[in-house]
Design a protein around this motif. Structure first.
Motif, PDB file in Angstrom:
ATOM      1  N   ALA A   1       0.837  -1.197   0.000  1.00 20.37           N
ATOM      2  CA  ALA A   1       0.000   0.000   0.000  1.00 20.37           C
ATOM      3  C   ALA A   1       0.873   1.249   0.000  1.00 20.37           C
ATOM      4  N   PHE A   2       1.936   1.219   0.796  1.00 22.85           N
ATOM      5  CA  PHE A   2       2.876   2.344   0.830  1.00 22.85           C
ATOM      6  C   PHE A   2       3.490   2.559  -0.549  1.00 22.85           C
ATOM      7  N   GLU A   3       3.893   1.476  -1.202  1.00 28.38           N
ATOM      8  CA  GLU A   3       4.504   1.562  -2.525  1.00 28.38           C
ATOM      9  C   GLU A   3       3.502   2.095  -3.553  1.00 28.38           C
ATOM     10  N   ALA A   4       2.247   1.630  -3.452  1.00 30.25           N
ATOM     11  CA  ALA A   4       1.216   2.090  -4.379  1.00 30.25           C
ATOM     12  C   ALA A   4       0.962   3.583  -4.210  1.00 30.25           C
ATOM     13  N   ILE A   5       0.945   4.052  -2.969  1.00 32.46           N
ATOM     14  CA  ILE A   5       0.759   5.484  -2.697  1.00 32.46           C
ATOM     15  C   ILE A   5       1.924   6.279  -3.281  1.00 32.46           C
ATOM     16  N   TYR A   6       3.128   5.768  -3.100  1.00 32.00           N
ATOM     17  CA  TYR A   6       4.313   6.453  -3.633  1.00 32.00           C
ATOM     18  C   TYR A   6       4.189   6.633  -5.144  1.00 32.00           C
ATOM     19  N   TYR A   7       3.937   5.560  -5.881  1.00 39.93           N
ATOM     20  CA  TYR A   7       3.908   5.646  -7.342  1.00 39.93           C
ATOM     21  C   TYR A   7       2.684   6.395  -7.854  1.00 39.93           C
ATOM     22  N   LYS A   8       1.621   6.434  -7.059  1.00 39.45           N
ATOM     23  CA  LYS A   8       0.422   7.157  -7.465  1.00 39.45           C
ATOM     24  C   LYS A   8       0.621   8.666  -7.383  1.00 39.45           C
ATOM     25  N   TYR A   9       1.401   9.117  -6.388  1.00 37.69           N
ATOM     26  CA  TYR A   9       1.502  10.552  -6.137  1.00 37.69           C
ATOM     27  C   TYR A   9       2.889  11.162  -6.342  1.00 37.69           C
ATOM     28  N   ILE A  10       3.903  10.352  -6.628  1.00 38.70           N
ATOM     29  CA  ILE A  10       5.255  10.905  -6.710  1.00 38.70           C
ATOM     30  C   ILE A  10       5.384  11.947  -7.818  1.00 38.70           C
ATOM     31  N   ASP A  11       4.769  11.727  -8.972  1.00 40.97           N
ATOM     32  CA  ASP A  11       4.922  12.677 -10.081  1.00 40.97           C
ATOM     33  C   ASP A  11       4.278  14.037  -9.787  1.00 40.97           C
ATOM     34  N   PRO A  12       2.999  14.092  -9.368  1.00 36.16           N
ATOM     35  CA  PRO A  12       2.419  15.410  -9.052  1.00 36.16           C
ATOM     36  C   PRO A  12       3.100  16.104  -7.874  1.00 36.16           C
ATOM     37  N   LEU A  13       3.530  15.337  -6.880  1.00 33.18           N
ATOM     38  CA  LEU A  13       4.231  15.938  -5.744  1.00 33.18           C
ATOM     39  C   LEU A  13       5.590  16.485  -6.177  1.00 33.18           C
ATOM     40  N   HIS A  14       6.254  15.755  -7.059  1.00 35.16           N
ATOM     41  CA  HIS A  14       7.547  16.199  -7.584  1.00 35.16           C
ATOM     42  C   HIS A  14       7.381  17.513  -8.349  1.00 35.16           C
ATOM     43  N   SER A  15       6.381  17.577  -9.213  1.00 34.04           N
ATOM     44  CA  SER A  15       6.143  18.794  -9.999  1.00 34.04           C
ATOM     45  C   SER A  15       5.819  19.978  -9.088  1.00 34.04           C
ATOM     46  N   TYR A  16       5.034  19.735  -8.065  1.00 38.09           N
ATOM     47  CA  TYR A  16       4.633  20.784  -7.128  1.00 38.09           C
ATOM     48  C   TYR A  16       5.850  21.340  -6.386  1.00 38.09           C
ATOM     49  N   ALA A  17       6.693  20.459  -5.841  1.00 36.12           N
ATOM     50  CA  ALA A  17       7.861  20.908  -5.087  1.00 36.12           C
ATOM     51  C   ALA A  17       8.884  21.583  -5.991  1.00 36.12           C
ATOM     52  N   LEU A  18       9.095  21.011  -7.183  1.00 32.22           N
ATOM     53  CA  LEU A  18      10.087  21.564  -8.103  1.00 32.22           C
ATOM     54  C   LEU A  18       9.718  22.966  -8.546  1.00 32.22           C
ATOM     55  N   LYS A  19       8.431  23.244  -8.632  1.00 36.29           N
ATOM     56  CA  LYS A  19       7.966  24.571  -9.036  1.00 36.29           C
ATOM     57  C   LYS A  19       8.498  25.648  -8.094  1.00 36.29           C
ATOM     58  N   PHE A  20       8.641  25.336  -6.825  1.00 32.97           N
ATOM     59  CA  PHE A  20       9.125  26.297  -5.843  1.00 32.97           C
ATOM     60  C   PHE A  20      10.638  26.221  -5.650  1.00 32.97           C
ATOM     61  N   LEU A  21      11.184  25.021  -5.664  1.00 33.80           N
ATOM     62  CA  LEU A  21      12.591  24.843  -5.316  1.00 33.80           C
ATOM     63  C   LEU A  21      13.543  25.021  -6.496  1.00 33.80           C
ATOM     64  N   LYS A  22      13.071  24.747  -7.723  1.00 31.08           N
ATOM     65  CA  LYS A  22      13.890  24.893  -8.937  1.00 31.08           C
ATOM     66  C   LYS A  22      15.149  24.034  -8.875  1.00 31.08           C
ATOM     67  N   SER A  23      15.103  22.951  -8.134  1.00 30.93           N
ATOM     68  CA  SER A  23      16.281  22.096  -7.974  1.00 30.93           C
ATOM     69  C   SER A  23      15.835  20.647  -7.831  1.00 30.93           C
ATOM     70  N   GLU A  24      16.353  19.765  -8.697  1.00 29.93           N
ATOM     71  CA  GLU A  24      16.020  18.352  -8.617  1.00 29.93           C
ATOM     72  C   GLU A  24      16.529  17.746  -7.311  1.00 29.93           C
ATOM     73  N   VAL A  25      17.734  18.124  -6.921  1.00 29.69           N
ATOM     74  CA  VAL A  25      18.327  17.586  -5.699  1.00 29.69           C
ATOM     75  C   VAL A  25      17.484  17.947  -4.485  1.00 29.69           C
ATOM     76  N   ASP A  26      17.132  19.227  -4.359  1.00 27.97           N
ATOM     77  CA  ASP A  26      16.341  19.673  -3.217  1.00 27.97           C
ATOM     78  C   ASP A  26      14.944  19.056  -3.238  1.00 27.97           C
ATOM     79  N   THR A  27      14.378  18.910  -4.431  1.00 30.73           N
ATOM     80  CA  THR A  27      13.050  18.317  -4.563  1.00 30.73           C
ATOM     81  C   THR A  27      13.058  16.864  -4.112  1.00 30.73           C
ATOM     82  N   GLU A  28      14.045  16.091  -4.544  1.00 33.91           N
ATOM     83  CA  GLU A  28      14.139  14.699  -4.131  1.00 33.91           C
ATOM     84  C   GLU A  28      14.379  14.600  -2.629  1.00 33.91           C
TER      85      GLU A  28
END
Length: 202
Positions: A31-58
């Motif tokens: 279930a944890f893995e399913a949640i990760y793969y379901k939301y990782i892309d939108p969460l990544h895009s959201y954080a990257l929009k503010f941080l402008k850094s792949e390293v900081d976003t990850e």
């Protein structure tokens, strides 16, 4: 560009957030893995929009998902799972912006020092049983990069590849570096998940 990978977790996407959350509270790793793969892309895009850094976003996403698992048995969500995850990311992003020397940066350094997936993308694939995933990604590279990467997987050195392809070692290295850059971009979210998993599922 979306990569067509056969991921076993895709079947879990049909589960509702309520069901996934219920299973997560019981300590269900799938279930944890399913949640990760379901939301990782939108969460990544959201954080990257503010941080402008792949390293900081990850760094932020790693922190959020580790916390999600650590508190899984006592988690309380008043709204919904999606809103909860975005709120967690937003909170950590704001903290990160306010304090660039936050604990999340420290966590990233620790992970890098531990060398979870090594310096080589091929080493990551071998150690974590992801050769099919790697080969699928290699198959989508430009022809010269694909040939070089495939030969490197088979154990050929740059010098041997240069001789077989009748090109210079410099050209081989150039194709190799460009190919590795593309592979890391394509496989980044899978590498991040394995990094998180190795830290919390000891």
């Amino acid at each position: 560009m979306q990569m067509a990978l056969e991921i076993d977790k895709e079947s879990n996407f049909i589960d509702s957030d309520q069901e996934l959350l219920s299973r997560l509270k019981e300590g269900d790793r799938e279930a944890f893995e399913a949640i990760y793969y379901k939301y990782i892309d939108p969460l990544h895009s959201y954080a990257l929009k503010f941080l402008k850094s792949e390293v900081d976003t990850e760094d932020i996403l790693q922190f959020v998902f580790i916390k999600l698992w650590e508190k899984h048995d006592a988690i309380y969500i008043a709204t919904n799972l999606k809103g909860y995850l975005f709120a967690m990311v937003k909170h950590q992003v704001m903290n990160y912006i306010r304090n660039e020397n936050s604990a999340m940066q420290h966590n990233y350094v620790i992970v890098q020092q531990r060398g979870t997936f090594g310096d080589d993308i091929f080493e990551f694939a071998v150690k974590n049983d992801r050769m099919k995933m790697l080969n699928d990604a290699i198959g989508q590279l430009p022809q010269q990069q694909r040939i070089v990467a495939s030969m490197r997987v088979k154990g050929f050195s740059n010098k041997e590849i240069a001789q077989k392809m009748n090109i210079s070692i410099f050209t081989v290295n150039s194709h190799y570096q460009e190919g590795i850059k593309t592979l890391r971009e394509k496989l980044s979210k899978y590498i991040l998940f394995i990094t998180i998993s190795l830290m919390i599922f000891k």
